[in-house]
Design a protein around this motif. Structure first.
Motif, short mmCIF file in Angstrom:
data_model
loop_
_atom_site.label_atom_id
_atom_site.label_comp_id
_atom_site.label_asym_id
_atom_site.label_seq_id
_atom_site.Cartn_x
_atom_site.Cartn_y
_atom_site.Cartn_z
N THR A 1 1.50 11.84 -12.12
CA THR A 1 2.64 11.47 -11.28
C THR A 1 3.95 11.92 -11.91
O THR A 1 4.07 12.01 -13.13
CB THR A 1 2.71 9.95 -11.07
OG1 THR A 1 2.85 9.30 -12.35
CG2 THR A 1 1.47 9.43 -10.38
N TYR A 2 4.90 12.18 -11.06
CA TYR A 2 6.29 12.39 -11.48
C TYR A 2 7.19 12.09 -10.30
O TYR A 2 7.14 12.79 -9.27
CB TYR A 2 6.54 13.80 -12.00
CG TYR A 2 7.97 14.00 -12.45
CD1 TYR A 2 8.45 13.35 -13.59
CD2 TYR A 2 8.86 14.78 -11.70
CE1 TYR A 2 9.76 13.49 -13.99
CE2 TYR A 2 10.17 14.92 -12.10
CZ TYR A 2 10.62 14.27 -13.24
OH TYR A 2 11.94 14.41 -13.63
N SER B 1 8.83 9.47 -15.21
CA SER B 1 9.54 9.39 -13.93
C SER B 1 10.84 8.61 -14.06
O SER B 1 10.93 7.65 -14.82
CB SER B 1 8.65 8.71 -12.88
OG SER B 1 7.55 9.52 -12.53
N ALA C 1 -2.20 3.20 -17.15
CA ALA C 1 -1.06 4.08 -16.95
C ALA C 1 -0.35 4.37 -18.26
O ALA C 1 -0.23 3.49 -19.13
CB ALA C 1 -0.07 3.46 -15.95
N THR D 1 8.37 4.81 -9.81
CA THR D 1 6.93 5.05 -9.98
C THR D 1 6.30 4.04 -10.93
O THR D 1 5.27 3.43 -10.63
CB THR D 1 6.68 6.48 -10.49
OG1 THR D 1 7.11 7.42 -9.50
CG2 THR D 1 5.20 6.70 -10.77
N ASP E 1 1.86 9.68 -16.19
CA ASP E 1 3.18 9.87 -15.59
C ASP E 1 4.06 10.73 -16.49
O ASP E 1 4.02 10.62 -17.71
CB ASP E 1 3.85 8.51 -15.35
CG ASP E 1 5.21 8.66 -14.72
OD1 ASP E 1 5.27 9.04 -13.54
OD2 ASP E 1 6.21 8.44 -15.43
N SER F 1 3.15 6.84 -19.67
CA SER F 1 4.27 7.66 -19.24
C SER F 1 4.93 8.35 -20.43
O SER F 1 5.31 7.69 -21.41
CB SER F 1 5.31 6.80 -18.49
OG SER F 1 6.38 7.60 -18.02
#
Length: 283
Positions: free
Chosen positions: A15-16, A46, A66, A50, A43, A68
């Motif tokens: 994700t981003y 972000s 998750a 998000t 991630d 990031s």
């Protein structure tokens, strides 16, 4: 699934700034009636909501993991995510994709458990749509991406297996990673390096719905993906003539030139005319 049981399937999501699309994917994962899964989100640091959304969904998705941090693109993110995967099989999903029905992963698991030991890939069709929330369950050939039934012949012509419908055995990553030098066709490079006769099984049941759009299908940049595929094909299949890639590359260069000279609207009309001739839905 208890905390000590190894899941059958790991869904990897890079994700981003995906706050607008991610809830649809997470909702489709939360409604699954098969629980031997984990969701590994990587991630790219972000700046939107998000991470907040991921935190909010942990109550409904206790099997979500998750992380990031900054990355060098989607293939770098996938490589990082693979390090945290514990499942026997891996499915790579986009933040704007979704599973078709609550039984999608149950059906996937049933198929995966029936595969011979030597099988390293399971390929399934993918539905493409501009609206993953309201797409029709009844589909036609215009909206479907089908995996090749003759991969040995077709793999030299590009990505013969739609990636969102491609299940990877975890052992593939004991020796291999995605090549981060590619920005768009790294999945094709990975398949080209690891494909052998007999290690792919193809099924006809669509399980994933993919949103159309993104960098690989943008009118101004889709030629880059075809150029990468051409380089990969020449490297791994030098005895084959990649005429399909060359046709797509020519078509995408024309679209990019039309967009630059006459604007996106003109380029889109040209692209949709070609898609109509190929019996495909409009972009």
């Amino acid at each position: 699934m208890n905390s000590f049981e190894r899941p059958l399937l790991s869904c990897v999501v890079a994700t981003y700034n995906a706050a607008d699309s991610l809830p649809t994917l997470l909702a489709s994962l939360a409604e699954q009636d098969f629980l031997s899964i984990e969701v590994v989100v990587q991630d790219g640091a972000s700046s939107d909501a998000t991470l907040k959304i991921l935190e909010q969904w942990k109550k409904r998705l206790p099997f979500i993991k998750a992380c990031s941090c900054r990355d060098k693109g989607i293939y770098d993110a996938w490589n990082s995510a693979v390090e945290r995967v514990t499942g026997e099989w891996i499915l790579f999903l986009g933040a704007d994709d979704r599973l078709i029905t609550p039984s999608s992963l149950y059906l996937a698991a049933k198929l995966l458990r029936s595969l011979p030991e030597k099988t390293l890939y399971m390929a399934t069709p993918v539905i493409t749509t501009s609206d993953v929330i309201n797409f029709p369950i009844t589909t036609d050939n215009k909206s479907m991406l089908y995996p090749s039934r003759n991969i040995a012949r077709d793999i030299a012509q590009g990505m013969a297996l739609p990636h969102q419908g491609l299940f990877h055995k975890r052992t593939l990553f004991d020796k291999h990673r995605f090549n981060t030098n590619f920005r768009i066709a790294g999945d094709y490079d990975f398949l080209a390096r690891t494909f052998t006769l007999g290690n792919v099984e193809v099924h006809d049941i669509p399980l994933v719905c993919m949103a159309t759009g993104g960098v690989s299908s943008s009118l101004t940049s889709m030629w880059r993906g075809e150029w990468e595929q051409l380089k990969i094909s020449r490297q791994f299949f030098p005895k084959s003539f990649p005429w399909k890639i060359l046709v797509r590359l020519t078509r995408s260069i024309l679209c990019a030139l039309l967009a630059k000279l006459f604007g996106l609207a003109t380029a889109a009309k040209f692209a949709n005319l070609l898609r109509k001739l190929r019996n495909r839905h409009r972009l």
